[in-house]
Design a protein around this motif. Structure first.
Motif, PDB file in Angstrom:
ATOM      1  N   MET A   1       4.501   6.754   2.435  1.00 30.23           N
ATOM      2  CA  MET A   1       4.303   6.261   1.071  1.00 30.23           C
ATOM      3  C   MET A   1       3.898   4.791   1.075  1.00 30.23           C
ATOM      4  SD  MET A   1       5.921   4.144  -1.344  1.00 30.23           S
ATOM      5  CE  MET A   1       7.685   4.161  -0.938  1.00 30.23           C
ATOM      6  N   MET A   2       4.548   3.978   1.908  1.00 31.94           N
ATOM      7  CA  MET A   2       4.239   2.550   1.921  1.00 31.94           C
ATOM      8  C   MET A   2       2.819   2.293   2.411  1.00 31.94           C
ATOM      9  SD  MET A   2       7.824   0.785   3.155  1.00 31.94           S
ATOM     10  CE  MET A   2       7.301  -0.862   2.668  1.00 31.94           C
ATOM     11  N   GLU A   3       2.375   3.074   3.370  1.00 30.91           N
ATOM     12  CA  GLU A   3       1.000   2.919   3.837  1.00 30.91           C
ATOM     13  C   GLU A   3       0.000   3.421   2.794  1.00 30.91           C
ATOM     14  OE1 GLU A   3      -0.453   1.462   6.376  1.00 30.91           O
ATOM     15  OE2 GLU A   3       1.463   0.708   7.119  1.00 30.91           O
ATOM     16  N   ALA A   4       0.295   4.567   2.197  1.00 33.22           N
ATOM     17  CA  ALA A   4      -0.628   5.144   1.218  1.00 33.22           C
ATOM     18  C   ALA A   4      -0.789   4.246  -0.002  1.00 33.22           C
ATOM     19  CB  ALA A   4      -0.143   6.536   0.799  1.00 33.22           C
ATOM     20  N   GLU A   5       0.304   3.593  -0.428  1.00 36.16           N
ATOM     21  CA  GLU A   5       0.274   2.754  -1.626  1.00 36.16           C
ATOM     22  C   GLU A   5       0.067   1.278  -1.306  1.00 36.16           C
ATOM     23  OE1 GLU A   5       3.414   3.503  -4.365  1.00 36.16           O
ATOM     24  OE2 GLU A   5       3.315   5.688  -4.127  1.00 36.16           O
ATOM     25  N   ASP A   6      -0.159   0.958  -0.036  1.00 36.10           N
ATOM     26  CA  ASP A   6      -0.378  -0.431   0.381  1.00 36.10           C
ATOM     27  C   ASP A   6       0.777  -1.318  -0.083  1.00 36.10           C
ATOM     28  OD1 ASP A   6      -1.733  -2.483   1.665  1.00 36.10           O
ATOM     29  OD2 ASP A   6      -2.840  -3.054  -0.137  1.00 36.10           O
ATOM     30  N   TYR A   7       1.973  -0.812   0.160  1.00 40.88           N
ATOM     31  CA  TYR A   7       3.171  -1.487  -0.343  1.00 40.88           C
ATOM     32  C   TYR A   7       3.923  -2.165   0.805  1.00 40.88           C
ATOM     33  CZ  TYR A   7       7.076  -2.323  -3.458  1.00 40.88           C
ATOM     34  OH  TYR A   7       8.044  -2.933  -4.208  1.00 40.88           O
ATOM     35  N   ALA A   8       3.195  -2.841   1.660  1.00 42.96           N
ATOM     36  CA  ALA A   8       3.832  -3.525   2.784  1.00 42.96           C
ATOM     37  C   ALA A   8       2.971  -4.697   3.203  1.00 42.96           C
ATOM     38  CB  ALA A   8       4.030  -2.569   3.966  1.00 42.96           C
ATOM     39  N   GLU A   9       3.631  -5.688   3.783  1.00 42.92           N
ATOM     40  CA  GLU A   9       2.937  -6.831   4.358  1.00 42.92           C
ATOM     41  C   GLU A   9       2.830  -6.628   5.871  1.00 42.92           C
ATOM     42  OE1 GLU A   9       1.570  -8.818   2.462  1.00 42.92           O
ATOM     43  OE2 GLU A   9       2.697  -8.971   0.594  1.00 42.92           O
ATOM     44  N   TRP A  10       2.223  -7.605   6.551  1.00 44.92           N
ATOM     45  CA  TRP A  10       2.132  -7.590   8.010  1.00 44.92           C
ATOM     46  C   TRP A  10       3.537  -7.557   8.597  1.00 44.92           C
ATOM     47  CZ3 TRP A  10       3.980 -10.765  11.844  1.00 44.92           C
ATOM     48  CH2 TRP A  10       3.401 -10.620  13.104  1.00 44.92           C
ATOM     49  N   PRO A  11       3.788  -6.840   9.710  1.00 46.23           N
ATOM     50  CA  PRO A  11       2.841  -6.087  10.541  1.00 46.23           C
ATOM     51  C   PRO A  11       2.623  -4.651  10.033  1.00 46.23           C
ATOM     52  CG  PRO A  11       4.998  -6.129  11.601  1.00 46.23           C
ATOM     53  CD  PRO A  11       5.123  -6.957  10.353  1.00 46.23           C
ATOM     54  N   ARG A  12       1.456  -4.155  10.252  1.00 45.44           N
ATOM     55  CA  ARG A  12       1.058  -2.812   9.866  1.00 45.44           C
ATOM     56  C   ARG A  12       0.525  -2.076  11.086  1.00 45.44           C
ATOM     57  NH1 ARG A  12      -0.163  -3.138   4.185  1.00 45.44           N
ATOM     58  NH2 ARG A  12      -0.692  -0.928   4.237  1.00 45.44           N
ATOM     59  N   PRO A  13       0.552  -0.735  11.116  1.00 41.22           N
ATOM     60  CA  PRO A  13       1.216   0.123  10.139  1.00 41.22           C
ATOM     61  C   PRO A  13       2.737   0.003  10.240  1.00 41.22           C
ATOM     62  CG  PRO A  13       0.478   1.422  12.001  1.00 41.22           C
ATOM     63  CD  PRO A  13      -0.064   0.039  12.228  1.00 41.22           C
ATOM     64  N   VAL A  14       3.430   0.494   9.212  1.00 45.90           N
ATOM     65  CA  VAL A  14       4.878   0.322   9.146  1.00 45.90           C
ATOM     66  C   VAL A  14       5.638   1.373   9.941  1.00 45.90           C
ATOM     67  CG1 VAL A  14       4.727  -0.773   6.884  1.00 45.90           C
ATOM     68  CG2 VAL A  14       5.071   1.709   7.035  1.00 45.90           C
ATOM     69  N   HIS A  15       4.964   2.414  10.393  1.00 50.45           N
ATOM     70  CA  HIS A  15       5.648   3.505  11.091  1.00 50.45           C
ATOM     71  C   HIS A  15       6.377   2.994  12.331  1.00 50.45           C
ATOM     72  CE1 HIS A  15       2.621   5.479   8.605  1.00 50.45           C
ATOM     73  NE2 HIS A  15       3.402   6.545   8.621  1.00 50.45           N
ATOM     74  N   HIS A  16       7.614   3.469  12.469  1.00 52.78           N
ATOM     75  CA  HIS A  16       8.481   3.118  13.593  1.00 52.78           C
ATOM     76  C   HIS A  16       8.838   1.632  13.615  1.00 52.78           C
ATOM     77  CE1 HIS A  16       8.176   7.184  15.083  1.00 52.78           C
ATOM     78  NE2 HIS A  16       6.881   7.109  14.871  1.00 52.78           N
ATOM     79  N   ARG A  17       8.838   1.026  12.436  1.00 53.78           N
ATOM     80  CA  ARG A  17       9.312  -0.345  12.253  1.00 53.78           C
ATOM     81  C   ARG A  17      10.304  -0.375  11.091  1.00 53.78           C
ATOM     82  NH1 ARG A  17       5.207  -3.741  14.480  1.00 53.78           N
ATOM     83  NH2 ARG A  17       3.118  -2.827  14.395  1.00 53.78           N
ATOM     84  N   ILE A  18      11.071  -1.467  10.988  1.00 53.60           N
ATOM     85  CA  ILE A  18      11.688  -1.803   9.712  1.00 53.60           C
ATOM     86  C   ILE A  18      10.557  -2.364   8.867  1.00 53.60           C
ATOM     87  CG2 ILE A  18      13.352  -3.261   8.512  1.00 53.60           C
ATOM     88  CD1 ILE A  18      14.687  -1.134  10.203  1.00 53.60           C
ATOM     89  N   PRO A  19      10.128  -1.659   7.821  1.00 51.63           N
ATOM     90  CA  PRO A  19       8.903  -2.054   7.126  1.00 51.63           C
ATOM     91  C   PRO A  19       9.068  -3.370   6.375  1.00 51.63           C
ATOM     92  CG  PRO A  19       9.982  -0.225   5.991  1.00 51.63           C
ATOM     93  CD  PRO A  19      10.713  -0.419   7.282  1.00 51.63           C
ATOM     94  N   ASN A  20       8.047  -4.199   6.478  1.00 49.74           N
ATOM     95  CA  ASN A  20       8.048  -5.479   5.783  1.00 49.74           C
ATOM     96  C   ASN A  20       7.541  -5.262   4.358  1.00 49.74           C
ATOM     97  OD1 ASN A  20       8.229  -8.180   5.228  1.00 49.74           O
ATOM     98  ND2 ASN A  20       6.319  -8.736   6.249  1.00 49.74           N
ATOM     99  N   PHE A  21       8.444  -4.897   3.484  1.00 44.67           N
ATOM    100  CA  PHE A  21       8.115  -4.511   2.122  1.00 44.67           C
ATOM    101  C   PHE A  21       7.685  -5.714   1.291  1.00 44.67           C
ATOM    102  CE2 PHE A  21      12.596  -5.322   2.588  1.00 44.67           C
ATOM    103  CZ  PHE A  21      12.904  -6.175   1.537  1.00 44.67           C
ATOM    104  N   VAL A  22       6.848  -5.470   0.302  1.00 40.60           N
ATOM    105  CA  VAL A  22       6.467  -6.508  -0.639  1.00 40.60           C
ATOM    106  C   VAL A  22       7.713  -6.944  -1.411  1.00 40.60           C
ATOM    107  CG1 VAL A  22       5.121  -7.014  -2.716  1.00 40.60           C
ATOM    108  CG2 VAL A  22       4.117  -5.646  -0.872  1.00 40.60           C
ATOM    109  N   GLY A  23       7.959  -8.235  -1.464  1.00 43.02           N
ATOM    110  CA  GLY A  23       9.131  -8.745  -2.170  1.00 43.02           C
ATOM    111  C   GLY A  23      10.304  -9.064  -1.278  1.00 43.02           C
TER     112      GLY A  23
END
Length: 252
Positions: A88-110
């Motif tokens: 979902m975060m990749e599809a909606e571009d809802y993350a900052e660097w580093p990308r892609p977010v898979h297999h990471r603690i995702p760096n969410f916007v905000g």
């Protein structure tokens, strides 16, 4: 017993600022690639960063290759949640660097706005030593801890290049440095004070990263490698935190 408190970014669904703008509800944490890394006091920052990124890539590749196996053997519902959030975060571009977010603690916007909410917790205000995970979305938390004059305890990623290190403005911020230089893995390795297994200290508050959190129960999932639990086990086993009383916070 783990007691969890969430520092949510309540404005996470606001429109993202236009390119170049700085909005109060989003944090753009970009890699410091504008200047060359230098070897200082025998520490080769460029080699450290190259090695760290290569090992991170290898670890994520291995996890991706074994994801289906892990999902069958260990808590398959967690892997379904992780996959859904990452996709979902990749599809909606809802993350900052580093990308892609898979297999990471995702760096969410905000992420920065969520970190600022942590500052309002009485438990944070009264804490002297705060353990924070080394992932990118918690970098604003590490900055907050140091800026508030507290001691930061943080591990090297995946415990590969070291154990825990402590950092504080009084002890580790050299003349001419900015606090932010102590908040990434390279800065921790270069300027932090390494902690031995038998060191005597007390953790007052633990901050962890999450891929997803249930606000009703406090259940959270990370990236699936178990390091938050391993580090908790080490610290509680060594008597550096009270597992019955130490508060655990996640910022999402």
């Amino acid at each position: 017993m783990l007691t969890s408190v969430f520092a949510f970014n309540h404005h996470a669904r606001l429109p993202r600022p236009a390119h170049g703008e700085r909005g109060v509800h989003s944090a753009v944490l970009l890699p410091r690639s504008s200047r060359p890394a230098m070897a200082v006091d025998g520490f080769d920052a460029a080699s450290f960063e190259t090695d760290r990124l290569a090992k991170d890539a290898d670890a994520m590749e291995a996890m991706a290759a074994e994801e289906a196996t892990f999902a069958k053997l260990r808590t398959p519902w967690k892997w379904a949640v992780r996959r859904r959030i990452w996709d979902m975060m990749e599809a909606e571009d809802y993350a900052e660097w580093p990308r892609p977010v898979h297999h990471r603690i995702p760096n969410f916007v905000g992420a920065e706005a969520a970190a600022m909410r942590l500052a309002d917790l009485p438990e944070f205000q009264s804490a002297s030593l705060v353990k924070v995970n080394p992932d990118t979305p918690q970098r604003p938390v590490r900055r907050l801890v140091l800026s508030e004059g507290k001691t930061l305890l943080t591990p090297q990623p995946r415990l590969r290049t070291g154990f825990f290190s402590t950092l504080s403005v009084d002890e580790n911020l050299e003349p001419g440095m900015r606090v932010d230089q102590l908040t990434n893995s390279k800065g921790v390795a270069q300027h932090g004070t390494q902690v031995t297994l038998d060191a005597q200290y007390t953790v007052d508050l633990v901050v962890v990263g999450s891929t997803a959190v249930c606000p009703a129960t406090g259940a959270r999932v990370g990236k699936g490698e178990g390091f938050a639990e391993l580090e908790w086990g080490i610290l509680s086993g060594q008597g550096n935190l009270d597992p019955q009383a130490t508060l655990v916070v996640t910022t999402v």
